[in-house]
Motif scaffolding. Structure first.
Motif, PDB file in Angstrom:
ATOM      1  N   LEU A   7      36.255 -15.171  42.548  1.00 26.15           N
ATOM      2  CA  LEU A   7      37.238 -14.366  43.279  1.00 26.15           C
ATOM      3  C   LEU A   7      37.001 -14.471  44.781  1.00 26.15           C
ATOM      4  N   ILE A   8      35.732 -14.380  45.176  1.00 27.67           N
ATOM      5  CA  ILE A   8      35.370 -14.484  46.592  1.00 27.67           C
ATOM      6  C   ILE A   8      35.695 -15.874  47.135  1.00 27.67           C
ATOM      7  N   ILE A   9      35.411 -16.925  46.333  1.00 28.07           N
ATOM      8  CA  ILE A   9      35.711 -18.301  46.764  1.00 28.07           C
ATOM      9  C   ILE A   9      37.207 -18.464  47.027  1.00 28.07           C
ATOM     10  N   GLY A  10      38.036 -17.953  46.121  1.00 28.82           N
ATOM     11  CA  GLY A  10      39.480 -18.025  46.320  1.00 28.82           C
ATOM     12  C   GLY A  10      39.908 -17.308  47.580  1.00 28.82           C
ATOM     13  N   PHE A  11      39.279 -16.185  47.822  1.00 31.56           N
ATOM     14  CA  PHE A  11      39.586 -15.401  49.022  1.00 31.56           C
ATOM     15  C   PHE A  11      39.220 -16.177  50.290  1.00 31.56           C
ATOM     16  N   ASP A  52      37.415 -18.657  34.539  1.00 30.70           N
ATOM     17  CA  ASP A  52      36.894 -18.072  35.783  1.00 30.70           C
ATOM     18  C   ASP A  52      37.689 -18.540  37.000  1.00 30.70           C
ATOM     19  N   PHE A  53      38.286 -19.755  36.889  1.00 30.83           N
ATOM     20  CA  PHE A  53      39.055 -20.278  38.024  1.00 30.83           C
ATOM     21  C   PHE A  53      40.328 -19.454  38.264  1.00 30.83           C
ATOM     22  N   ILE A  54      40.736 -18.698  37.261  1.00 32.20           N
ATOM     23  CA  ILE A  54      41.878 -17.786  37.450  1.00 32.20           C
ATOM     24  C   ILE A  54      41.559 -16.775  38.541  1.00 32.20           C
ATOM     25  N   PHE A  55      40.290 -16.359  38.603  1.00 31.84           N
ATOM     26  CA  PHE A  55      39.882 -15.394  39.618  1.00 31.84           C
ATOM     27  C   PHE A  55      39.910 -16.026  41.011  1.00 31.84           C
TER      28      PHE A  55
END
Length: 270
Positions: free
Chosen positions: A224-228, A113-116
């Motif tokens: 994904l949102i966290i990475g963003f 999931d960390f890939i996202f």
């Protein structure tokens, strides 16, 4: 009475949408109208009379909130750009615990999931690479500018629908935040019409997809949102403050962090 409550909640969502780092979607969750709002949009034609009433109540409140506070924010950014960006950074970081709790709420954790998160981080860096180019395209005249504003409206719509991503932050990353605030305050119709149409089309086209993705793959969606969001800190960071701005910058950073952290915690527990 319920209609008035929805209208007032719409004002709160509209004000939240103006502030980079504060998600209108997250504010809607905190106020208890997010699920109803998303359902009304995604299944609009199944009961259009009922859904139209709800959307108008919240929508008119949101528009009023934006019109009432856009000038105030524009003036604050013009007078105190450095300090205001530290406020935005505090707000952005303060929202991360809420997003992480949502990403791990199911209890199922997968290292993949960390890939996202990495994907989201990379995406925001690419989007913010040349903000001056996007500003020039948005403010120029002609068909190309209208098409660009329409596409920017679609991107804005996705940010509005997704909880955790601020629509105004998206504009800030794209280099369109100040330009859009100015267009709202000056009622720049050639700017607002294609931009607004993009928001409407983007909302109708993506709400069902986003709703389904959040329900089926919440961990991946929120990572994904966290990475963003983490990636957004780089374009927002204004540099090390001067001695005279160090204390006020630190204070507004802490205020922004505490405010959104408390709201996020309230949204989880209520």
């Amino acid at each position: 009475m319920k209609g008035l409550k929805n209208f007032l909640k719409g004002i709160a969502v509209g004000v939240a949408t103006l502030v980079p780092g504060v998600s209108g979607g997250t504010m809607a969750i905190i106020l208890g109208i997010y699920d109803d709002l998303i359902h009304a949009i995604s299944s609009f034609f199944k009961d259009w009379k009922k859904h139209t009433k709800l959307l108008l109540e919240i929508g008119f409140g949101g528009i009023l909130g934006i019109l009432l506070f856009s000038r105030l924010l524009e003036n604050a950014l013009n007078k105190y750009p450095h300090i205001m960006r530290f406020l935005f950074m505090g707000i952005i970081i303060g929202g991360l615990p809420l997003l992480y709790r949502k990403a791990t709420a199911s209890g199922k954790r997968d290292k993949k999931d960390f890939i996202f998160a990495i994907l989201g981080f990379t995406m925001v860096l690419l989007l913010s690479a040349e903000p001056t180019v996007t500003t020039t395209m948005a403010t120029s005249q002609g068909i190309l500018s209208m098409v660009f504003l329409f596409i920017a409206g679609i991107v804005m719509a996705i940010a509005l629908v997704l909880p955790g991503i601020s629509g105004s932050f998206m504009l800030l990353v794209l280099g369109l935040y100040n330009v859009t605030l100015n267009a709202i305050n000056d009622l720049n119709i050639p700017f607002l019409i294609p931009f607004g149409l993009g928001i409407v089309v983007g909302t109708l086209a993506t709400t069902k997809i986003i709703e389904s993705f959040l329900q089926k793959h919440p961990n991946k969606a929120y990572m994904l949102i966290i990475g963003f969001v983490v990636g957004s800190l780089l374009p927002v960071f204004p540099g090390v403050p001067s001695t005279s701005q160090l204390i006020p910058s630190a204070m507004v950073f802490i205020i922004g962090f505490i405010m959104i952290f408390w709201l996020g915690k309230k949204g989880i527990t209520d």
